[in-house]
Every structure is written in structure tokens, then in C-alpha cells.
Scaffold this motif. Structure first.
Motif, PDB file in Angstrom:
ATOM      1  N   GLY A 191       7.235  14.955  -8.256  1.00  0.00           N
ATOM      2  CA  GLY A 191       7.267  13.687  -8.984  1.00  0.00           C
ATOM      3  C   GLY A 191       6.312  13.629 -10.166  1.00  0.00           C
ATOM      4  O   GLY A 191       6.717  13.403 -11.303  1.00  0.00           O
ATOM      5  N   GLU A 192       5.027  13.821  -9.888  1.00  0.00           N
ATOM      6  CA  GLU A 192       4.039  13.645 -10.950  1.00  0.00           C
ATOM      7  C   GLU A 192       4.011  14.809 -11.938  1.00  0.00           C
ATOM      8  O   GLU A 192       3.613  14.641 -13.087  1.00  0.00           O
ATOM      9  N   LEU A 193       4.458  15.980 -11.489  1.00  0.00           N
ATOM     10  CA  LEU A 193       4.583  17.122 -12.404  1.00  0.00           C
ATOM     11  C   LEU A 193       5.383  16.723 -13.639  1.00  0.00           C
ATOM     12  O   LEU A 193       5.066  17.131 -14.763  1.00  0.00           O
ATOM     13  N   THR A 243      -9.119   4.271 -11.141  1.00  0.00           N
ATOM     14  CA  THR A 243      -8.488   4.929  -9.992  1.00  0.00           C
ATOM     15  C   THR A 243      -7.405   5.895 -10.469  1.00  0.00           C
ATOM     16  O   THR A 243      -7.177   6.054 -11.663  1.00  0.00           O
ATOM     17  N   ALA A 244      -6.760   6.523  -9.496  1.00  0.00           N
ATOM     18  CA  ALA A 244      -5.679   7.459  -9.814  1.00  0.00           C
ATOM     19  C   ALA A 244      -4.492   6.702 -10.378  1.00  0.00           C
ATOM     20  O   ALA A 244      -4.081   5.678  -9.858  1.00  0.00           O
ATOM     21  N   MET A 245      -3.954   7.185 -11.463  1.00  0.00           N
ATOM     22  CA  MET A 245      -2.711   6.628 -12.012  1.00  0.00           C
ATOM     23  C   MET A 245      -1.849   7.787 -12.469  1.00  0.00           C
ATOM     24  O   MET A 245      -2.288   8.658 -13.207  1.00  0.00           O
ATOM     25  N   ARG A 246      -0.630   7.772 -11.980  1.00  0.00           N
ATOM     26  CA  ARG A 246       0.347   8.816 -12.263  1.00  0.00           C
ATOM     27  C   ARG A 246       0.291   9.307 -13.712  1.00  0.00           C
ATOM     28  O   ARG A 246       0.433   8.509 -14.626  1.00  0.00           O
ATOM     29  N   SER A 247       0.164  10.590 -13.970  1.00  0.00           N
ATOM     30  CA  SER A 247      -0.247  11.658 -13.083  1.00  0.00           C
ATOM     31  C   SER A 247      -1.731  11.885 -13.345  1.00  0.00           C
ATOM     32  O   SER A 247      -2.052  12.446 -14.381  1.00  0.00           O
ATOM     33  N   PRO A 248      -2.572  11.386 -12.415  1.00  0.00           N
ATOM     34  CA  PRO A 248      -4.005  11.400 -12.705  1.00  0.00           C
ATOM     35  C   PRO A 248      -4.465  12.811 -13.067  1.00  0.00           C
ATOM     36  O   PRO A 248      -3.835  13.785 -12.675  1.00  0.00           O
ATOM     37  N   HIS A 249      -5.562  12.910 -13.788  1.00  0.00           N
ATOM     38  CA  HIS A 249      -6.180  14.198 -14.101  1.00  0.00           C
ATOM     39  C   HIS A 249      -5.287  15.059 -14.999  1.00  0.00           C
ATOM     40  O   HIS A 249      -5.565  15.228 -16.178  1.00  0.00           O
ATOM     41  N   GLY A 255       4.132   1.729  -7.260  1.00  0.00           N
ATOM     42  CA  GLY A 255       2.773   2.052  -6.813  1.00  0.00           C
ATOM     43  C   GLY A 255       2.019   2.787  -7.899  1.00  0.00           C
ATOM     44  O   GLY A 255       0.995   2.324  -8.387  1.00  0.00           O
ATOM     45  N   PHE A 256       2.515   3.977  -8.250  1.00  0.00           N
ATOM     46  CA  PHE A 256       1.965   4.805  -9.336  1.00  0.00           C
ATOM     47  C   PHE A 256       0.497   5.150  -9.122  1.00  0.00           C
ATOM     48  O   PHE A 256      -0.228   5.424 -10.091  1.00  0.00           O
ATOM     49  N   GLY A 257       0.034   5.120  -7.872  1.00  0.00           N
ATOM     50  CA  GLY A 257      -1.369   5.423  -7.578  1.00  0.00           C
ATOM     51  C   GLY A 257      -2.226   4.182  -7.451  1.00  0.00           C
ATOM     52  O   GLY A 257      -3.272   4.206  -6.812  1.00  0.00           O
ATOM     53  N   GLY A 258      -1.785   3.076  -8.044  1.00  0.00           N
ATOM     54  CA  GLY A 258      -2.588   1.850  -8.030  1.00  0.00           C
ATOM     55  C   GLY A 258      -2.708   1.245  -6.644  1.00  0.00           C
ATOM     56  O   GLY A 258      -3.620   0.457  -6.377  1.00  0.00           O
ATOM     57  N   THR A 308       0.823  -1.212   0.000  1.00  0.00           N
ATOM     58  CA  THR A 308       0.000   0.000   0.000  1.00  0.00           C
ATOM     59  C   THR A 308       0.850   1.252   0.000  1.00  0.00           C
ATOM     60  O   THR A 308       1.943   1.273   0.578  1.00  0.00           O
ATOM     61  N   GLN A 309       0.329   2.291  -0.632  1.00  0.00           N
ATOM     62  CA  GLN A 309       0.937   3.620  -0.565  1.00  0.00           C
ATOM     63  C   GLN A 309       0.317   4.417   0.581  1.00  0.00           C
ATOM     64  O   GLN A 309       0.658   5.565   0.782  1.00  0.00           O
ATOM     65  N   HIS A 310      -0.654   3.836   1.288  1.00  0.00           N
ATOM     66  CA  HIS A 310      -1.422   4.619   2.253  1.00  0.00           C
ATOM     67  C   HIS A 310      -1.724   3.769   3.488  1.00  0.00           C
ATOM     68  O   HIS A 310      -2.820   3.240   3.652  1.00  0.00           O
ATOM     69  N   ALA A 319      -0.793   9.677   2.890  1.00  0.00           N
ATOM     70  CA  ALA A 319      -0.484   8.708   1.848  1.00  0.00           C
ATOM     71  C   ALA A 319       0.719   9.167   1.035  1.00  0.00           C
ATOM     72  O   ALA A 319       0.935  10.368   0.858  1.00  0.00           O
ATOM     73  N   ALA A 320       1.469   8.204   0.521  1.00  0.00           N
ATOM     74  CA  ALA A 320       2.579   8.525  -0.388  1.00  0.00           C
ATOM     75  C   ALA A 320       2.004   8.659  -1.795  1.00  0.00           C
ATOM     76  O   ALA A 320       2.247   7.833  -2.672  1.00  0.00           O
ATOM     77  N   ILE A 321       1.205   9.693  -1.982  1.00  0.00           N
ATOM     78  CA  ILE A 321       0.583   9.947  -3.285  1.00  0.00           C
ATOM     79  C   ILE A 321       0.625  11.448  -3.559  1.00  0.00           C
ATOM     80  O   ILE A 321       1.002  12.249  -2.697  1.00  0.00           O
ATOM     81  N   GLY A 322       0.219  11.813  -4.759  1.00  0.00           N
ATOM     82  CA  GLY A 322       0.064  13.226  -5.083  1.00  0.00           C
ATOM     83  C   GLY A 322       1.363  14.019  -5.045  1.00  0.00           C
ATOM     84  O   GLY A 322       1.341  15.239  -4.958  1.00  0.00           O
ATOM     85  N   SER A 323       2.496  13.324  -5.086  1.00  0.00           N
ATOM     86  CA  SER A 323       3.796  14.008  -5.035  1.00  0.00           C
ATOM     87  C   SER A 323       3.889  14.901  -3.800  1.00  0.00           C
ATOM     88  O   SER A 323       4.475  15.977  -3.823  1.00  0.00           O
TER      89      SER A 323
END
Ligand code: MOS
Length: 677
Positions: A643-645, A285-291, A177-180, A146-148, A442-446
Motif C-alpha cells: 500500500g504505502e510503497l 505522527t506517522a502519515m502515509r507513507s511516513p519516512h 486512517g492513513f496513520g493518523g 483506531t487502526q490498532h 496494527a493495520a499500519i505499515g502496509s
């Protein structure tokens, strides 16, 4: 074989909580094996537990199933017409500033196009895996990919009805992880329930094929953009709408149109909206770089089309539409070095040597194309805690419930603490990845450096300040009579220059009869909506491609990325992040697509053999640079998300380069040979 669980004998769980929250995030609201419905291809219908994995896999093949088939709905341009307005998920679904329709009517130059992106899967090297072990006192330990950590702990507590203090989640490292792995997926919950029912530890590891349907993926998008501008390319209106699929039971939104809320200004108005189509598939789900990475493909491709329509250089066009204030909220940006990104990135790339006409640059028989794009990325803010302990041997221990997904978190946390304490990094040990440590996000969203990193810095400074207090007022106080502001940390301890006096942490603790000195750090950032400034990271990226005119093959020749992510804490890990992000973007641009059988709704390429990602041979040497400065509103460390930028806007820069090389505008990712020929 130990057990076969189906919907008829699987113990029942509580429903996943509503509304969805980052504090207890489920990946999918619907939990399998709780009823006899099947909503999507790849939904688990039974769980076989055996003493070896081979036995379990074989036993699973013996399960006989009878299905009653019903018509299914899949995502395509046809069903996208039935899209609905989803409830809010992360941000407001729609936005409107000024009058976009009027702005579009006012423009003398107009671009109206549809851009599409494909379904994609995270394809981490390490599969999702869970080990669930219950103890005699009803405590549950989950060894989880898990990232979270804390989100998993809370979600499992709610769905299993187990008191939160009885749950421990451990994840020391991830193999991708990449959000997954940000949210909790059903197999984790099923593992815990099965372990409880069988009264023995149970391990589930998804197969490569199951990684396509039992956990999330990035949904395809169909985006429409309208840009209107005066004849100099100054935008008067932007309208950006995106439609993406979600499962029949969840309303996951891919916020692709969000890019147009924050990147460029438009004189009269900007409107954005998102719609979803409920289809028979697992929840995206979120996957680098979501949105952002999806939305920028549409926005920055359309900006390139506008540049050609206006006869304005693409970099100039961006400079003309730059804004000191956030177009959505009207607040000034805390820092926005996008002009620097454009200027310095362009200079490094040699943008001024580009001849603008399509097919005007060649290298032998190859067509050469150069394209660029700008980027904006959300600066995520989450509270974080950490603890720093100074030990009697003069070393320090950092403890934080953050974790390492391969980005170098252990390294940078060590560095941040060492810096605040005046210790050599080797004297600092970092412990992460366990919910028994101080709660983090969580280790997400940079977001790790700016938020969790800040909590480590605050804890280290608190430990240092306690040590300073001891040195000023403790036993045989070496700095008695000095002021706290005169004391500096360095060389493994403290010193007061005026007195030419110093003491190591080891000596200080020994003198005061202390085995250790403990201090806590807590970082509680200002909420996104309530700060005086808008905080985002920015970039400008430049790509050169080489296209084989006979085969339609696109190769990346050169790439320059210029990034404003505030202060860079560790240039080496930051560079690694950027290189990884660019490579990720190359996959999005040229290779990655999860193809679905339009009659069965099954993913066809459920393996690395059928799902292409870039290899070393696809990637030239990448040139990345950091032009940002300390941003005190983003974080006490001065850092913004990085990171995701770096994976945002690689795809439009490459698509724009392909247009420049070939004269073909590809508006559908990935850019495969058949779209060029
Ligand atoms: Mo990233 S998709 O926020 O792990």
C-alpha cells in the motif's frame, strides 16, 4: 449540560509509558487537562459534556479563560539550526557504512542540495471519534476510530490503570486512517475518564478544525543531501540528513534519510542522520507513507540532478547504482525486482521516446515533462493470530483482531481462507475489528496482507489439516488407508483422487457428530534485524506532466507505476491500493501543505476549503503494474508490503518531470505555481 472538566477537576491519569512501543503506542506523551500548562495552540483546556452535541458545543463557547502568555518557538530554517540529537525511536537515528566523507571527496561529480517538505495533515473524511461505556463490573468498552485495536487496549489499560482484561476495543471499519489513527490520542483517554466520572457513556467526535491540533500530523522536513559520483554516475558517497520539528515534550522522528540507507549503493560510504527541533506544537505522527515518501523526494530529486550532471539517462543512472545487497546491513535482499520495475515500467511508459533536454518536449503551448524515480519501502513484520471455524453447514468463519481501514481486508482474508480450505469465497464469513477476537497487529505499515494474512492462512490450513485427519482416521473414515499428502481441498471439502473419493466438510462434520471444527493460526515472523536477508518492497515510477508556461499550473498527464511487492494476492484490491497511493503522492507533490501562522503557531487552513487534496479532475487514468514474485521470507503468502510503497516517489517523479518540462528545479514541496513562475 452535564459537566465541565478542566485541569482543576479532571481525574488524574497515569503518565504515558516510556519507552514508546508499538505494543502500547501513544500519539502524544503529554496529556492535557492534567495541569495548567499550555504547550501548543489547539491544546484542549476544558472538556464540556452535555446530553446533545449542540449543547456541548455551545457550552464550550461560554468557558471563560485567562492566559498568561509566554514566548513560543516554531519550526523554520532559523530554529532548525538549534536542532538536537533525538533518542532512538523506530530505528537507529544515525547510520554510517564505509566512509561517506571520503566517498564525497572522491567523486568527480557532486550534488549538494537542500530539499524541504511541508507540514501535512491526514485529513481523513471520517473524524476521530470515541464512545466510551463502562459497565457495572468496571469493564470499559471503547468504540474507537483506531487502526490498532490491541495497541489501544494496552495503552488505555496502562494510562487509566484498568486491568487489561476489563477493556474491549471495537473498530469494524474506518473512514480513512492513513496513520493518523495508528496511535492513541489524548481525546480517547479523556472520553474514557469522563465516562467513568459521570457514570454514563460519553462520545467525543473531533471537529474538522480540531483534527489539526488534537491528533497528529506529518512534520515538515529540511533535508540536505550530498551525492558524489564518478563521471559515469556511479555513486562513491551519499550523505543524507533530515531535520524535522517535534513537540516540546516528545521526540517524534520523521526518518526521512532512511531512504538513502537501502535504495542505492555507493562505493565508498553512506551516512545518514536525523535531528529534531522541539517547538510549540502538538506531536507529529506517522502519515502515509511516513519516512520514505519524504526522504525519497530528496534522494530521487538529487539522483535526477546527478543524472543531468553526468549526462546519463535517469533510468541508466539507477541501473548503475543498483545493488543485490542491502547497503546498510550488507545482507542480500530476499527479492529485489527493481531492475524489472525500471525496465517494464519504462517500456510501458515509452521512456525511450523522451528527449532529455529541459523544455524540449511540447504539446501546443504546453510544456511537457517526463520524470522518474525509484523507491524502496520497509517490509514490516509483526506477530498475528487468527481462528478459523468450519461449521456444520460446510461454511467457514474467520476471526481475527485485525481490522479494515478501507483497503479490502475483509475481502482478502475471505479469499485467503477460501483458497486454503477449497471453499467458494461466499462460504467464508470474516469477522474483524474487536479485541475479543484473536490478537493481531496494527493495520499500519502496509503489513496486513503479509502478517495478519499469513495468520489467517495458517489457521485455515490448520482447520483443513484437522479435517484431513478426521477423513483419514475418524468415524467411517472415507480416506482410511490414504496418506495425508494425497488429500486435496476443493469443491467445499476434501478428496483423494487415486480413490476417486470425496467428502464435503458438512458431511465430514455430520459423520463425526461435530457441530463445528475450530483451528488456530499464529504467525510469528523473524525479527527484522535477525533474518538472513534484508526484506523490502521496490518500485519504479514514471510521470508525465503538462505545464502551462503562462500560469505555472502543473497537471499530471500520465503515470506508470511498476511495483515489486512480492506475490499479489488480489489484483483488484492491489490495483486500488496503487491508484490510491499515487493519488496520495500527487497531493504531496502538488497540493498539500498545512500552513502555520509564524506569530501564533496556529494552523491556518484548518478545513478542506483551505487544505487542498487531489480531486478526480486532477488525476488522469493511472497505469500500474506488479512485477514481483513469491517471496517466501517476506511471508508464507509470498507477499511484501504494497500500500504505502505506491505513495513513495510519486513526488520526486513529478518534480523531475517539472524540471524536464520547465528547466526549473523545485526543491520545496508542494510544487505550487509561484515556485514555477
Ligand atoms: Mo501507515 S502511516 O503505516 O497507516
Amino acid at each position: 449540560m452535564l459537566a465541565v472538566f478542566t485541569h482543576s477537576n479532571m481525574p488524574r491519569m497515569n503518565p504515558t509509558p516510556k519507552p514508546w512501543s508499538h505494543l502500547h503506542p501513544h500519539g502524544q506523551g503529554y496529556l492535557p487537562l492534567q495541569d495548567d500548562k499550555i504547550h501548543y495552540a489547539g491544546q484542549p483546556i476544558a472538556l464540556v459534556v452535555a446530553t446533545t452535541r449542540d449543547q456541548a458545543l455551545h457550552a464550550a463557547t461560554l468557558v471563560a479563560v485567562q492566559y498568561h502568555a509566554e514566548p513560543a518557538v516554531f519550526f523554520d530554517r532559523e530554529t532548525a539550526r538549534e536542532a538536537v540529537d533525538p533518542p532512538q525511536f523506530l530505528w537507529p537515528v544515525a547510520s554510517s557504512v564505509g566512509d561517506a566523507e571520503k566517498g564525497i571527496r572522491e567523486g568527480v561529480l557532486r550534488i549538494a542540495q537542500t530539499y524541504t517538505t511541508s507540514d501535512r495533515h491526514h485529513n481523513q473524511m471520517e473524524p476521530h471519534a470515541t464512545v466510551a461505556a463502562w459497565d457495572a463490573g468496571g469493564g470499559l468498552t471503547l468504540y474507537e476510530t483506531t487502526q490498532h485495536l490491541f495497541g489501544a487496549k494496552e495503552l488505555v489499560s496502562i494510562v487509566l490503570g484498568v486491568p487489561i482484561e476489563k477493556i474491549t476495543v471495537i473498530s469494524h471499519f474506518l473512514g480513512g486512517g492513513f496513520g493518523g489513527k495508528a496511535y492513541v490520542w489524548p481525546h480517547t483517554l479523556l472520553t474514557a475518564v469522563a465516562a467513568k466520572a459521570l457514570n454514563r457513556p460519553v462520545r467525543i467526535q473531533l471537529t474538522r478544525a480540531q483534527m489539526y491540533s488534537m491528533v497528529g500530523h506529518q512534520p515538515a522536513t529540511i533535508q540536505t543531501i550530498e551525492l558524489a559520483a564518478d563521471r559515469h554516475g556511479k555513486l562513491t558517497g551519499i550523505r543524507h540528513e533530515s531535520t524535522s520539528p517535534s513537540s516540546v515534550f516528545d521526540s517524534y522522528i520523521e526518518y526521512a534519510a532512511m531512504a538513502s540507507r537501502h535504495l542505492w549503493t555507493a562505493g565508498t560510504g553512506i551516512s545518514t542522520n536525523h535531528k529534531i527541533v522541539h517547538v510549540n506544537r502538538n506531536t507529529p505522527t506517522a502519515m502515509r507513507s511516513p519516512h520514505e515518501a519524504l526522504g525519497h523526494f530528496a534522494l530521487e530529486s538529487a539522483m535526477d540532478e546527478l543524472a543531468y550532471a553526468a549526462g546519463v539517462d535517469p533510468v541508466q543512472l539507477r541501473l548503475r547504482n543498483d545493488s543485490e545487497t542491502d547497503p546498510l546491513s550488507g545482507r542480500p535482499f530476499s527479492t529485489r525486482a527493481i531492475r524489472k520495475c525500471l525496465a517494464q515500467g519504462g517500456a510501458r511508459f515509452g521512456w525511450d521516446k523522451r528527449t532529455p533536454a529541459p523544455r524540449s518536449m511540447r504539446d501546443g503551448r504546453y510544456l511537457i515533462g517526463q520524470g522518474m524515480a525509484g523507491a524502496v519501502y520497509t517490509h514490516w513484520r509483526w506477530p498475528a493470530k487468527a481462528r478459523v471455524t468450519l461449521k456444520s453447514d460446510g461454511s467457514a468463519l474467520v476471526e481475527a483482531g485485525m481490522h479494515e481501514l478501507g483497503t479490502g481486508t475483509y475481502t482478502v482474508m475471505q479469499q485467503v481462507a477460501a483458497d486454503a480450505l477449497g471453499l467458494e469465497p461466499e462460504m467464508v464469513t470474516v469477522r474483524l475489528g474487536d479485541t475479543r477476537l484473536p490478537a493481531s497487529h496494527a493495520a499500519i505499515g502496509s503489513a496486513t496482507m503479509a502478517n495478519a494474512g499469513a495468520s489467517v492462512m495458517l489457521a485455515a490450513k490448520a482447520a483443513r489439516d484437522k479435517a484431513i485427519e478426521l477423513a483419514l482416521t475418524g468415524r467411517e473414515a472415507p480416506f482410511g488407508g490414504s496418506l495425508p499428502g494425497e488429500v486435496v481441498a476443493g469443491d467445499g471439502g476434501l478428496s483423494v483422487r487415486r480413490k476417486n473419493s470425496s467428502i464435503t466438510y458438512a458431511q465430514l462434520l455430520a459423520r463425526n457428530g461435530m457441530g463445528e471444527l475450530v483451528a488456530d493460526g499464529s504467525y510469528d515472523p523473524v525479527e527484522e534485524a535477525s533474518g538472513p536477508n534484508a526484506i523490502f518492497s521496490f518500485a519504479a515510477v514514471f510521470a508525465e506532466v503538462r505545464v502551462d508556461p503562462d500560469l505555472g499550473l502543473v497537471r499530471l498527464n500520465r503515470f506508470v507505476g511498476a511495483y515489486d511487492a512480492g506475490r499479489i494476492i488480489n489484483p483488484k484490491t492491489a490495483r486500488s491500493q496503487a491508484i490510491g497511493g499515487v493519488i496520495w503522492g500527487v497531493g504531496q507533490a502538488l497540493l498539500e501543505q498545512s500552513e502555520m501562522d509564524p506569530t501564533t503557531g496556529r494552523y491556518l487552513n484548518r478545513n478542506y476549503s483551505g487544505y487542498l487534496v487531489p480531486t478526480n479532475a486532477d488525476i488522469p487514468s493511472l497505469d500500474v503494474m506488479f512485477v514481483g514474485e513469491f517471496d517466501e521470507q517476506a511471508s508464507p503468502l509470498g507477499a511484501k508490503g504494497l500500500g504505502e510503497l505506491t505513495a513513495v516517489s510519486v513526488a520526486p517523479a513529478i518534480a523531475n518531470a517539472v524540471y524536464h518540462a520547465t528547466g526549473k528545479r523545485v526543491r520545496d514541496l508542494p510544487i505550487t505555481v509561484e515556485k514555477i513562475l
